[in-house]
Write a protein that holds these residues in place. Structure first.
Motif, mmCIF file in Angstrom:
data_model
loop_
_atom_site.group_PDB
_atom_site.id
_atom_site.type_symbol
_atom_site.label_atom_id
_atom_site.label_comp_id
_atom_site.label_asym_id
_atom_site.label_seq_id
_atom_site.Cartn_x
_atom_site.Cartn_y
_atom_site.Cartn_z
ATOM 1 N N ALA A 148 0.835 -1.201 0.000
ATOM 2 C CA ALA A 148 0.000 0.000 0.000
ATOM 3 C C ALA A 148 0.874 1.256 0.000
ATOM 4 N N ARG A 149 1.941 1.211 0.763
ATOM 5 C CA ARG A 149 2.878 2.339 0.798
ATOM 6 C C ARG A 149 3.486 2.575 -0.585
ATOM 7 N N GLY A 156 2.270 9.081 -7.166
ATOM 8 C CA GLY A 156 2.819 10.423 -7.056
ATOM 9 C C GLY A 156 2.513 11.147 -5.772
ATOM 10 N N GLU A 157 2.037 10.434 -4.758
ATOM 11 C CA GLU A 157 1.741 11.073 -3.483
ATOM 12 C C GLU A 157 2.787 10.693 -2.447
ATOM 13 N N GLU A 158 2.872 11.489 -1.393
ATOM 14 C CA GLU A 158 3.823 11.201 -0.327
ATOM 15 C C GLU A 158 3.211 10.158 0.609
ATOM 16 N N PRO A 159 3.825 8.991 0.721
ATOM 17 C CA PRO A 159 3.225 7.942 1.558
ATOM 18 C C PRO A 159 3.295 8.272 3.034
#
Length: 269
Positions: A148-149, A156-159
């Motif tokens: 998931a991370r 493109g998102e910060e996990p």
């Protein structure tokens, strides 16, 4: 014609329930956030009917449901949206987001363009991938949390720091599936709880070393079937328009386009 706002999900559902039920596919983003939102809004037309909805799950970040460009422009001048200095991120159908951004008079930058798909007649993967699907178990939580991370990073998102909680919830509900080849997990996908007859396929992830072998197609097919078995009349998913491979895959599996979506961020004050 005006926007109304509340922080009470029960009040929101009482006001906008007919629209949410009739347009559950186009309102899937709102339905997913109703109980977590800080603020909920609905738009009434000249005849008093509710014809638009939105949620604000984080201050300054409205997510539109079926919002018309007219309603979006009116929202731009509303003092009732939380956020220091006004919204800084807006998500929803492209025409509404563009109308809202233009009406604010501030500079905005498109960051993500998505396409919402709805499953029509399912088509099995061709050729069929090696292996089989199975429902994930508690023993799979560490692997699924790590994947998931990586999924969040891939889009493109910060996990975040830890996805154990959200993954555990999905596994406990029987909504997360793994695709195995030779007894080894090689891909995953899950579906959201059925709400107003709709469920959304998400967290479709295959590690880079296992890509190109059809595993994601197998996992996506399995969770789409499971969502229907759970009572979803409409099975939905979002695909990034910048990824032609995934868009082509979903079309081959029987998904059909519903609407174009846009996320935009303010670039100046």
């Amino acid at each position: 014609m005006t926007w109304h706002f509340t922080e009470d999900p029960a009040v929101f559902r009482a006001a906008a329930g007919a629209l949410l039920s009739a347009g559950s596919a186009r309102n899937t983003g709102v339905l997913a956030l109703v109980d977590a939102a800080g603020r909920l809004g609905w738009w009434t037309g000249p005849d008093g009917r509710v014809t638009g909805v939105l949620v604000v799950a984080a201050p300054g970040e409205p997510t539109f449901g079926t919002v018309t460009p007219e309603a979006a422009r009116a929202l731009a001048s509303s003092p009732d949206l939380p956020g220091n200095g006004g919204p800084t991120v807006v998500r929803g159908e492209t025409a509404a987001v563009e109308a809202f951004a233009e009406a604010t008079g501030r500079p905005w930058t498109p960051t993500v363009r998505m396409r919402l798909f709805r499953l029509g007649t399912p088509a099995p993967p061709d050729p069929a991938p090696a292996g089989r699907a199975r429902v994930a178990t508690a023993a799979d939580v560490p692997l699924a949390a790590a994947w998931a991370r990586e999924f969040v990073r891939d889009i493109g998102e910060e996990p975040g720091d830890d996805y154990t909680g959200p993954v555990t919830e999905r596994i406990s509900d029987g909504r997360l599936f793994l695709w195995e080849d030779g007894g080894r997990p090689v891909s995953m996908a899950c579906f959201s709880p059925v709400t107003e007859g709709q469920s959304r396929v998400h967290l479709v992830y295959t590690p880079p070393a296992a890509r190109g072998r059809g595993y994601a197609a197998g996992a996506t097919t399995a969770v789409g079937r499971a969502a229907r078995d759970a009572g979803a009349a409409q099975v939905l998913l979002f695909a990034d328009l910048a990824n032609p491979t995934s868009n082509a895959l979903y079309l081959r599996l029987g998904y059909r386009p519903v609407a174009e979506h846009l996320t935009a961020e303010v670039t100046g004050r």
